[in-house]
Design a protein around this motif. Structure first.
Motif, short mmCIF file in Angstrom:
data_model
loop_
_atom_site.label_atom_id
_atom_site.label_comp_id
_atom_site.label_asym_id
_atom_site.label_seq_id
_atom_site.Cartn_x
_atom_site.Cartn_y
_atom_site.Cartn_z
N ALA A 166 122.90 -54.37 85.88
CA ALA A 166 121.91 -53.81 86.92
C ALA A 166 122.09 -52.28 87.17
O ALA A 166 121.06 -51.67 87.15
CB ALA A 166 121.60 -54.82 87.83
N MET A 167 123.21 -51.99 87.45
CA MET A 167 123.82 -50.77 87.78
C MET A 167 123.16 -49.74 86.66
O MET A 167 122.60 -48.51 87.00
CB MET A 167 125.15 -50.65 88.33
CG MET A 167 125.45 -51.30 89.70
SD MET A 167 124.45 -50.67 91.07
CE MET A 167 123.69 -52.30 91.38
N GLU A 168 123.45 -50.26 85.57
CA GLU A 168 123.67 -49.28 84.32
C GLU A 168 122.01 -49.05 84.08
O GLU A 168 121.55 -48.26 83.66
CB GLU A 168 124.32 -49.99 83.14
CG GLU A 168 124.05 -49.40 81.85
CD GLU A 168 123.07 -50.08 81.09
OE1 GLU A 168 121.85 -49.35 80.55
OE2 GLU A 168 122.96 -51.30 80.86
N GLN A 169 121.27 -50.39 83.98
CA GLN A 169 119.96 -50.15 83.70
C GLN A 169 119.23 -49.47 84.77
O GLN A 169 118.15 -48.74 84.42
CB GLN A 169 119.38 -51.65 83.75
CG GLN A 169 119.80 -52.53 82.64
CD GLN A 169 119.41 -53.91 82.45
OE1 GLN A 169 118.87 -54.42 83.65
NE2 GLN A 169 119.84 -54.74 81.40
N ASN A 170 119.52 -49.10 85.85
CA ASN A 170 118.87 -48.34 86.80
C ASN A 170 119.48 -46.94 86.92
O ASN A 170 118.82 -46.37 88.15
CB ASN A 170 118.76 -49.30 88.26
CG ASN A 170 118.01 -50.38 88.19
OD1 ASN A 170 116.60 -50.14 88.36
ND2 ASN A 170 118.47 -51.38 87.84
N ALA A 171 120.41 -46.88 86.34
CA ALA A 171 121.09 -45.31 86.50
C ALA A 171 120.03 -44.29 85.89
O ALA A 171 119.44 -44.52 84.83
CB ALA A 171 122.47 -45.28 85.93
N PRO A 172 120.13 -43.05 86.41
CA PRO A 172 119.33 -41.98 85.64
C PRO A 172 120.08 -41.57 84.49
O PRO A 172 121.33 -42.03 84.31
CB PRO A 172 119.46 -40.78 86.82
CG PRO A 172 119.51 -41.51 88.09
CD PRO A 172 120.71 -42.75 87.67
N ALA A 173 119.48 -40.90 83.45
CA ALA A 173 120.30 -40.47 82.29
C ALA A 173 121.23 -39.63 82.48
O ALA A 173 121.38 -38.87 83.44
CB ALA A 173 119.12 -39.76 81.54
N GLN A 174 122.48 -39.76 82.07
CA GLN A 174 123.73 -38.98 82.08
C GLN A 174 124.19 -39.32 83.32
O GLN A 174 125.00 -38.70 83.99
CB GLN A 174 123.51 -37.60 81.60
CG GLN A 174 122.92 -37.48 80.50
CD GLN A 174 123.51 -38.06 79.20
OE1 GLN A 174 123.87 -38.93 79.08
NE2 GLN A 174 123.54 -36.94 78.27
N GLU A 175 123.88 -40.36 84.10
CA GLU A 175 124.64 -40.59 85.70
C GLU A 175 125.30 -41.88 85.72
O GLU A 175 125.24 -42.69 84.92
CB GLU A 175 123.55 -40.63 86.36
CG GLU A 175 122.88 -38.89 86.47
CD GLU A 175 123.79 -37.85 87.05
OE1 GLU A 175 124.73 -38.33 87.71
OE2 GLU A 175 123.31 -36.64 87.16
N THR A 176 125.71 -42.08 86.75
CA THR A 176 126.47 -43.39 87.01
C THR A 176 126.26 -43.93 88.30
O THR A 176 126.36 -43.35 89.23
CB THR A 176 128.15 -43.17 86.89
OG1 THR A 176 128.55 -42.84 85.63
CG2 THR A 176 128.90 -44.53 87.39
N LEU A 177 125.79 -45.21 88.34
CA LEU A 177 125.73 -45.94 89.41
C LEU A 177 126.68 -47.01 89.80
O LEU A 177 127.14 -47.69 89.08
CB LEU A 177 124.30 -46.91 89.58
CG LEU A 177 123.06 -45.97 89.54
CD1 LEU A 177 121.71 -46.94 89.85
CD2 LEU A 177 122.89 -44.96 90.69
N LEU A 178 127.16 -47.01 91.07
CA LEU A 178 128.04 -47.81 91.81
C LEU A 178 127.58 -48.81 92.42
O LEU A 178 126.77 -48.57 93.36
CB LEU A 178 129.24 -46.90 92.48
CG LEU A 178 129.87 -45.72 91.79
CD1 LEU A 178 130.85 -45.14 92.92
CD2 LEU A 178 130.46 -45.95 90.32
N ALA A 179 128.03 -50.15 92.27
CA ALA A 179 127.62 -51.03 92.98
C ALA A 179 128.30 -50.93 94.43
O ALA A 179 129.28 -50.34 94.51
CB ALA A 179 127.92 -52.49 92.48
N GLY A 180 127.64 -51.52 95.32
CA GLY A 180 128.35 -51.47 96.88
C GLY A 180 129.80 -52.21 96.89
O GLY A 180 130.67 -51.58 97.51
#
Length: 381
Positions: A166-180
């Protein structure tokens, strides 16, 4: 103790598989879930279908190989394991089979470095094929369920896997999202911006998410769980279980225990020289395979001699590029300076080579793009 009905060997009651032959100890005993805490990184390359329409199959395959090889090197250098490659997605796990206290930080550092490496790779791909790759990356930490191994890989399931996706699918291009769950473990060592909660597919519980901006601290020297394990135990490479030294199969999952020695990671600061020459002909036409093969072979030989003279170890040749390491296996106080001097000598050696290449093949190597001052972590046994 439980006696194996197949080979007669005895195993402690807590094991479900025989440590000698791997057979199930109790026939009607239901499989037990093997749960481990791990940090999962999911990175997906977007737009591969459109890319396939622009490139011939051979070129597409080379682009894919270069990308996956580069990403594997990054994640494994930080202590991760490539869990699987599904289509264009990479799943890396930190904490299985060997757990470290800083697994979450290692995973975040690997995710950040993967973006930096991709930027360099994209420059190469753009110059050669006119394409650039776009990825999105997600990271999550928590319990995963370890299933039966297939082709040397784990089968991991659970909410943590869904959360990373879910973090990957919602991350902007060339960016990384971290779960809490990951951010809480690394918050004092990263800079990240809250982007609001995200609800994983199949769940009704929103998860806090943070966009990674930078990692502000190098990982501490944390020993692997396997290094601190009791003497005389063998760590299963599939599920991470500690088994008695005389076991030939894991008592938890039944996997074959192939290694008695445990991996020990040593970390050193090194300087890397990465040189990427650009072959070209005077008339702009593609060079023949014979000409390219001869020119690049002689170029590699010449550059290897220059680098060795300054004390480098030529680590590998990647496509048309050379990567050399200063600081392994022998460390010098002036490794960074040696690297810079070597890079300068490589540039000075190029005109003479180009004169011979032009005379013989009508082909020259453009000015190398090189990076002589990249501090990096090096892992070994």
């Amino acid at each position: 103790m439980v006696t194996c009905p197949i080979c007669g060997a005895e195993s402690p009651d807590r094991y479900r598989a025989c440590g000698q032959c791997g057979s199930q100890l109790v026939a009607d005993r239901p499989p037990e879930e093997i749960r481990r805490v791990a940090t999962v990184v999911t990175s997906d390359w977007k737009g591969s279908t459109a890319l396939g329409e622009r490139l011939d199959p051979e070129s597409l395959r080379e682009v894919q190989t270069r990308y996956f090889d580069a990403m594997r090197a990054v994640f494994e250098a930080h202590g991760g394991t490539i869990e699987k490659i599904i289509g264009d997605a990479i799943v890396a796990v930190f904490g299985i089979p060997t757990r470290r206290e800083d697994d979450a930080l290692r995973a975040v550092q690997a995710a950040a470095e993967s973006q930096r490496v991709l930027a360099l790779l994209n420059d190469q791909l753009d110059e050669r094929w006119g394409v650039r790759l776009v990825t999105r990356t997600g990271v999550a930490t928590g319990e995963v369920i370890v299933g039966e191994a297939s082709a040397g890989q784990h089968v991991l399931t659970g909410d943590t896997m869904s959360m990373a996706t879910a973090m990957e699918q919602n991350a902007p291009a060339q960016e990384t999202l971290l779960a809490g769950s990951t951010y809480r473990l690394v918050s004092d060592q990263v800079q990240a911006e809250s982007v609001g909660p995200i609800t994983p597919k199949g769940s009704h519980v929103p998860v806090p998410a943070y966009q990674l901006e930078s990692v502000v601290s190098a990982p501490p020297e944390a020993p692997a769980e396997g290094e601190a394990a009791e003497a005389g135990t063998r760590i299963c490479s599939i599920c991470g279980e500690q088994n008695p030294a005389d076991f030939r199969h894991c008592g938890t999952c039944g996997a074959t225990l192939t290694e008695r020695l445990q991996a020990r990671e040593s970390r050193k600061t090194v300087t890397i020289v990465f040189a990427d020459p650009k072959p070209g002909t005077s008339d702009g036409k593609p060079a023949s395979p014979e000409a390219l093969g001869d020119v690049m072979s002689r170029y590699f030989d010449a550059m290897q001699a220059v680098l060795a003279r300054h004390g480098a170890t030529v680590e590998k040749f990647i496509g048309d590029a050379v990567m050399a390491v200063f600081g392994l296996p022998v460390r010098h106080e002036d490794d960074a300076l040696r690297a810079v001097r070597a890079a300068a000598d490589m540039q000075r050696a190029l005109p003479e080579l180009n004169e011979a290449f032009g005379r013989e093949w009508g082909l020259t190597l453009g000015k190398e793009r090189w990076s002589p001052a990249m501090p990096a972590w090096a892992s070994g046994w």
